[in-house]
Design a protein around this motif. Sequence first.
Motif, mmCIF file in Angstrom:
data_model
loop_
_atom_site.group_PDB
_atom_site.id
_atom_site.type_symbol
_atom_site.label_atom_id
_atom_site.label_comp_id
_atom_site.label_asym_id
_atom_site.label_seq_id
_atom_site.Cartn_x
_atom_site.Cartn_y
_atom_site.Cartn_z
ATOM 1 N N TYR A 94 0.675 -1.336 0.346
ATOM 2 C CA TYR A 94 -0.435 -0.035 0.130
ATOM 3 C C TYR A 94 1.280 1.532 0.093
ATOM 4 O O TYR A 94 0.822 2.488 -0.286
ATOM 5 C CB TYR A 94 -1.310 0.229 1.164
ATOM 6 C CG TYR A 94 -1.437 -0.759 1.345
ATOM 7 C CD1 TYR A 94 -3.034 -0.733 0.403
ATOM 8 C CD2 TYR A 94 -1.629 -2.221 1.669
ATOM 9 C CE1 TYR A 94 -3.874 -1.858 0.224
ATOM 10 C CE2 TYR A 94 -2.990 -3.352 1.500
ATOM 11 C CZ TYR A 94 -3.816 -2.766 1.005
ATOM 12 O OH TYR A 94 -4.913 -3.918 0.220
ATOM 13 N N GLY A 95 2.018 1.133 0.752
ATOM 14 C CA GLY A 95 2.954 2.511 0.575
ATOM 15 C C GLY A 95 3.638 2.594 -0.687
ATOM 16 O O GLY A 95 3.520 3.800 -1.505
ATOM 17 N N GLY A 96 3.666 1.489 -1.574
ATOM 18 C CA GLY A 96 4.217 1.587 -3.567
ATOM 19 C C GLY A 96 2.961 2.161 -3.692
ATOM 20 O O GLY A 96 2.824 3.382 -4.914
ATOM 21 N N MET A 97 2.387 1.821 -3.948
ATOM 22 C CA MET A 97 0.393 2.518 -4.068
ATOM 23 C C MET A 97 0.061 3.975 -3.614
ATOM 24 O O MET A 97 -0.328 4.541 -4.929
ATOM 25 C CB MET A 97 -0.351 1.918 -3.844
ATOM 26 C CG MET A 97 -0.540 0.052 -4.918
ATOM 27 S SD MET A 97 -1.655 -1.193 -4.246
ATOM 28 C CE MET A 97 -1.438 -1.914 -5.480
ATOM 29 N N ALA A 98 0.626 4.014 -2.381
ATOM 30 C CA ALA A 98 -0.059 5.215 -2.035
ATOM 31 C C ALA A 98 1.204 6.414 -2.772
ATOM 32 O O ALA A 98 0.827 8.106 -3.137
ATOM 33 C CB ALA A 98 -0.269 5.393 -0.707
ATOM 34 N N LEU A 99 2.759 5.929 -3.469
ATOM 35 C CA LEU A 99 3.461 7.123 -3.937
ATOM 36 C C LEU A 99 3.096 7.020 -5.705
ATOM 37 O O LEU A 99 2.746 8.319 -5.819
ATOM 38 C CB LEU A 99 4.587 6.516 -4.235
ATOM 39 C CG LEU A 99 5.191 6.351 -2.615
ATOM 40 C CD1 LEU A 99 6.462 5.626 -2.125
ATOM 41 C CD2 LEU A 99 5.903 7.425 -2.211
#
Length: 293
Positions: free
Chosen positions: A156-161
């Motif tokens: 989810y962190g990568g998608m948030a970026l």
Amino acid sequence: MRRRVLERPLPSPAVRPAAPHRLSGVAAMFGSGLSNQTGAAVGALAFPVLGPLGVVAVRQYVAAVVLVAVGRPRLRAFTWRQWWPVLLLAAVFGTMNLTLYTAIDRVGLGLAVTLEFLGPLAVALAASRRRLDAGCAALAAAGVVVLMRPQPSTDYGGMALGLVAAGCWASYILLNRVVGRRIPGAQGPAAAASVSALTFLPIGMVVALRHPPTAGALLCAVTAGVLSSAVPYLADLLTLRRVPPQTFGLFMSVNPVLAAVVGWVVLGQGLEVSAWVGIGAVVAANAVSLTPR
């Protein structure tokens, strides 16, 4: 990946480009998109040595060299009214590339570029009042839900970026309009690229000291800058003289698909069927939103 660095004059809707010119324009659009996504994939090959931050720093340097050579900005003549949107554009430019490349490192090229493409889609939908565009927004949202569906391995962190990169791209478009109205020619984007490159200069030095680059990694990073900055910029100059702006906008929608294919071929980043469905939904929303009003 590819940024619209200029608010370029578009051909009059009343002028229909000749068939050979339109064919060459379509070829240039395809080459531009393929170059842009291939550049990102090649840059990702340098992540193990330089990391996304180091690759983005090199890309910013290359973009600045290209745009300064083309735009030749007269920085001393800028007023504060011209400088403040340039400074904001520089900040957005650097943040956009850094968040996108970090997202590529974490979730893959295809998904990262698809999420980033929500930025220009949001700008297009925000200016419309059609019911059809409300449906496009719902379709794009459904695509994002499919892409971000909960799984044990979901980053989810990568998608948030990727979503931050989308917001930066939307801001980039709006700021480019302001800069284009206040500063003639390519001077504004060139100045913004210069400021961004100067900001990344100490960052690049720190990265080089902490993680000494290899010749291969530097070559990949420079290639990424050329393929994702210089080639698309020159190709777009050629394209906008040969195809209608509507066609140009519609063709841009294939970039997430190109990114997914290039990520699979160059980086071995295969996607599940559900991911392809999500990408298809975002691409379709982009294409339909650009149909004539």
